[in-house]
Design a protein around this motif. Structure first.
Motif, PDB file in Angstrom:
ATOM      1  N   GLY A  82     130.928  -6.374  36.116  1.00  0.00           N
ATOM      2  CA  GLY A  82     130.756  -7.631  36.826  1.00  0.00           C
ATOM      3  C   GLY A  82     129.718  -7.559  37.925  1.00  0.00           C
ATOM      4  N   LEU A  83     129.970  -6.712  38.929  1.00  0.00           N
ATOM      5  CA  LEU A  83     129.056  -6.654  40.067  1.00  0.00           C
ATOM      6  C   LEU A  83     127.679  -6.134  39.668  1.00  0.00           C
ATOM      7  CD1 LEU A  83     131.399  -5.360  42.929  1.00  0.00           C
ATOM      8  CD2 LEU A  83     130.496  -7.663  42.603  1.00  0.00           C
ATOM      9  N   LEU A  84     127.629  -5.198  38.716  1.00  0.00           N
ATOM     10  CA  LEU A  84     126.317  -4.679  38.306  1.00  0.00           C
ATOM     11  C   LEU A  84     125.480  -5.726  37.585  1.00  0.00           C
ATOM     12  CD1 LEU A  84     126.335  -0.969  37.135  1.00  0.00           C
ATOM     13  CD2 LEU A  84     125.576  -1.975  39.269  1.00  0.00           C
ATOM     14  N   ALA A  85     126.119  -6.800  37.091  1.00  0.00           N
ATOM     15  CA  ALA A  85     125.343  -7.888  36.493  1.00  0.00           C
ATOM     16  C   ALA A  85     124.427  -8.514  37.547  1.00  0.00           C
ATOM     17  CB  ALA A  85     126.269  -8.945  35.890  1.00  0.00           C
ATOM     18  N   ILE A  86     124.881  -8.534  38.817  1.00  0.00           N
ATOM     19  CA  ILE A  86     124.040  -9.046  39.905  1.00  0.00           C
ATOM     20  C   ILE A  86     122.835  -8.134  40.103  1.00  0.00           C
ATOM     21  CG2 ILE A  86     123.992  -9.645  42.359  1.00  0.00           C
ATOM     22  CD1 ILE A  86     127.023 -10.098  42.181  1.00  0.00           C
ATOM     23  N   PHE A  87     123.087  -6.814  40.077  1.00  0.00           N
ATOM     24  CA  PHE A  87     122.005  -5.839  40.201  1.00  0.00           C
ATOM     25  C   PHE A  87     120.979  -6.030  39.084  1.00  0.00           C
ATOM     26  CE2 PHE A  87     120.550  -1.725  38.464  1.00  0.00           C
ATOM     27  CZ  PHE A  87     119.779  -1.262  39.513  1.00  0.00           C
ATOM     28  N   PHE A  88     121.448  -6.210  37.857  1.00  0.00           N
ATOM     29  CA  PHE A  88     120.524  -6.373  36.730  1.00  0.00           C
ATOM     30  C   PHE A  88     119.866  -7.753  36.741  1.00  0.00           C
ATOM     31  CE2 PHE A  88     122.773  -2.692  34.958  1.00  0.00           C
ATOM     32  CZ  PHE A  88     121.690  -1.958  34.510  1.00  0.00           C
ATOM     33  N   PHE A  89     120.504  -8.744  37.337  1.00  0.00           N
ATOM     34  CA  PHE A  89     119.865 -10.051  37.517  1.00  0.00           C
ATOM     35  C   PHE A  89     118.631  -9.905  38.403  1.00  0.00           C
ATOM     36  CE2 PHE A  89     119.622 -13.997  40.135  1.00  0.00           C
ATOM     37  CZ  PHE A  89     119.243 -14.873  39.136  1.00  0.00           C
ATOM     38  N   VAL A  90     118.790  -9.184  39.511  1.00  0.00           N
ATOM     39  CA  VAL A  90     117.651  -8.927  40.400  1.00  0.00           C
ATOM     40  C   VAL A  90     116.596  -8.097  39.679  1.00  0.00           C
ATOM     41  CG1 VAL A  90     116.940  -7.803  42.557  1.00  0.00           C
ATOM     42  CG2 VAL A  90     119.052  -9.128  42.491  1.00  0.00           C
ATOM     43  N   ALA A  91     117.029  -7.118  38.878  1.00  0.00           N
ATOM     44  CA  ALA A  91     116.076  -6.316  38.112  1.00  0.00           C
ATOM     45  C   ALA A  91     115.283  -7.189  37.141  1.00  0.00           C
ATOM     46  CB  ALA A  91     116.819  -5.214  37.347  1.00  0.00           C
ATOM     47  N   GLY A  92     115.960  -8.185  36.538  1.00  0.00           N
ATOM     48  CA  GLY A  92     115.272  -9.111  35.639  1.00  0.00           C
ATOM     49  C   GLY A  92     114.209  -9.922  36.357  1.00  0.00           C
ATOM     50  N   ILE A  93     114.539 -10.385  37.578  1.00  0.00           N
ATOM     51  CA  ILE A  93     113.554 -11.144  38.370  1.00  0.00           C
ATOM     52  C   ILE A  93     112.380 -10.242  38.740  1.00  0.00           C
ATOM     53  CG2 ILE A  93     113.170 -12.476  40.467  1.00  0.00           C
ATOM     54  CD1 ILE A  93     116.110 -13.210  40.459  1.00  0.00           C
ATOM     55  N   GLU A  94     112.677  -9.000  39.154  1.00  0.00           N
ATOM     56  CA  GLU A  94     111.615  -8.057  39.512  1.00  0.00           C
ATOM     57  C   GLU A  94     110.679  -7.832  38.328  1.00  0.00           C
ATOM     58  OE1 GLU A  94     113.709  -4.577  40.733  1.00  0.00           O
ATOM     59  OE2 GLU A  94     113.672  -5.118  42.850  1.00  0.00           O
ATOM     60  N   LEU A  95     111.269  -7.653  37.167  1.00  0.00           N
ATOM     61  CA  LEU A  95     110.454  -7.425  35.972  1.00  0.00           C
ATOM     62  C   LEU A  95     109.595  -8.640  35.662  1.00  0.00           C
ATOM     63  CD1 LEU A  95     109.703  -5.707  33.522  1.00  0.00           C
ATOM     64  CD2 LEU A  95     111.690  -6.657  32.343  1.00  0.00           C
ATOM     65  N   LYS A  96     110.171  -9.842  35.763  1.00  0.00           N
ATOM     66  CA  LYS A  96     109.414 -11.067  35.491  1.00  0.00           C
ATOM     67  C   LYS A  96     108.261 -11.205  36.472  1.00  0.00           C
ATOM     68  CE  LYS A  96     108.696 -15.163  33.613  1.00  0.00           C
ATOM     69  NZ  LYS A  96     109.779 -16.170  33.579  1.00  0.00           N
TER      70      LYS A  96
END
Length: 465
Positions: A82-96
């Protein structure tokens, strides 16, 4: 005949000012989050190795959530899924953002960090596979040492006080972003056992709705947050790791600025969510995942068991050799010229920092050996030991060049005319030279005035009554 000098691109040269400012803001949050991550990991280790360790196991094993929706999970799973989904959401924005406005927008410039990241993941996997095969161990953990934890790496930089030039920091950040992308692909491809195609279909529909609302310009957190939670729950029930939903939604945000915008929607949302990721999600994951029982015998076993030895050597040797070798090869064959202020040992030091694998490595360790709790704990201990040794090695290498780094950073930060823009970015601007001349004249006049005052005091002249 060699190509003219101006035909060669500069590797680790000065960043454009907007990219440098964005990097500085991002690294401040990542560094603070990294320190919190370190604190949470230490707290977990202490908690799991004291007389109250039973309380630790009880808390992280406590289940909560709606069972009818398939979400009656333990606290540890809520943190990891659950909480790591937030971390990967930010990672997705960084990648974009890297793809549309950062180092990855130019295919030639992107080649270096992409090749470095690929080699930096292939080499540790190869080291692990070699050690595991030679020792008769399991190959399931080949992906454990492939990930780099950028928050942990930046926390090490903050603790040792090394002032890295912005170009080296940007390279480390870009490397970690690409690393995260491939780690996400590894999780999605290799750690998805059974698929619920109904849930997966609804998850895809939910993601499409999320994208459509963004395209239509719909605003309001009360629309997107519930939809994001639904998408996450559907992805979890589909059998695909739930963090993939976070990455997908992050990649959908627009990260390029329009003429009337100071920041893009993606940058704005990242600015809001990053503190939640770095300050809560990742430290909570570390708190409930890093708590492994460590004793003298257990530590020695890490270097005897092929799976754990493979993880340690993969992080220390595989990462450094892979990132450095990939960077050198890419620079060699793309005719990229290293910044003359830096040396290849500087790249090796950053490559050693990439061996600090924590968040994603712990997650992959849980996924790879989930059926063997004892081995999961040993692999986690190996990740901690390997990351610690990599941090020490990188710290020594960086400290050897610390004086040079500080000189470069001082040069980058100097702002003599105090206009908020470092002088190094204005030296080709005629207005800059006029301002500098006026500033120097004002300083000279002030020095003359002070000298006259001092001279008057020395002769006892108090001036006119």
């Amino acid at each position: 005949m060699a190509a003219p000098k101006n035909h060669r691109s500069v590797f680790l040269g000065r960043l454009p000012l907007p990219e440098r400012n964005f990097l500085a803001d991002a690294l401040r949050t990542e560094t603070v989050g990294g320190v919190l991550l370190l604190a949470a990991a230490v707290a977990a280790l202490i908690w799991a190795n004291t007389p109250i360790k039973d309380a630790y196991e009880s808390i992280r094993g406590f289940h909560l959530g709606p069972g009818s929706l398939g979400l009656n999970l333990s606290v540890q799973h809520w943190a990891a899924d659950g909480l790591l989904a937030i971390f990967f959401f930010v990672a997705g924005i960084e990648l974009k953002r890297e793809l549309v406005a950062g180092e990855l927008r130019n295919p030639k410039a992107a080649l270096l960090p992409v090749v470095a990241a690929l080699c930096g993941m292939a080499a540790p996997a190869l080291v692990y596979a070699t050690v595991a095969t030679t020792g008769g161990g399991s190959l399931k953990g080949w992906a454990v040492p492939t990930a780099t934890d950028i928050a942990f790496a930046l926390a090490v930089l903050a603790v040792i006080g090394t002032a890295l030039p912005s170009a080296l920091r940007a390279f480390l950040l870009t490397l970690a972003v690409v690393d995260d992308l491939f780690a996400i692909l590894i999780i999605a491809i290799f750690f998805t056992s059974t698929l619920n195609f109904t849930a997966l279909g609804f998850a895809a529909l939910g993601l499409f709705v999320f994208w459509l609302l963004l395209r239509k310009g719909v605003r309001g957190w009360y629309v997107y947050v519930p939809l994001a939670v639904v998408n996450w729950a559907l992805m979890y029930n589909s059998g695909v790791h739930a963090t993939i939903a976070g990455v997908a939604m992050g990649l959908m945000l627009r990260c390029h600025r329009r003429e009337d915008e100071r920041t893009s929607p993606g940058e704005h949302i990242e600015h809001l969510v990053r503190p939640l990721s770095a300050g809560l999600a990742v430290p909570m994951f570390a708190l409930f995942s890093a708590g492994v029982t460590i004793s003298g015998g257990a530590l020695s076993d890490i270097f005897r068991r092929p799976e754990t030895l493979g993880v340690v050597l993969g992080l220390i040797v595989g990462k450094a050799v892979g990132v450095f070798g990939g960077t050198w090869l890419a620079a060699r064959f793309t005719r990229a010229e290293l910044n003359p202020d830096l040396k290849w040992p500087d790249v090796l030091a950053v490559a050693s920092l990439a061996g600090i694998g924590f968040t994603v490595s712990l997650l992959i360790g849980e996924l790879a050996f989930g059926g063997d709790p004892t081995l999961v704990g040993e692999v986690k201990a190996a990740v901690l030991v390997g990351s610690l040794i990599a941090a020490v090695v990188a710290s020594v290498l960086l400290k050897l060049r610390d004086n040079k780094y500080r000189k470069l950073c001082d040069e980058e930060e100097r702002d003599e005319d105090q206009d908020g823009i470092p002088d190094i970015y204005e030296q080709g601007n005629p207005d800059y030279h006029l301002r500098m001349a006026a500033l120097l004249e004002a300083k000279a006049a002030e020095h003359r005035r002070l000298a006259e005052v001092a001279s008057g005091r020395a002769t006892g002249d108090d001036g006119p009554a």
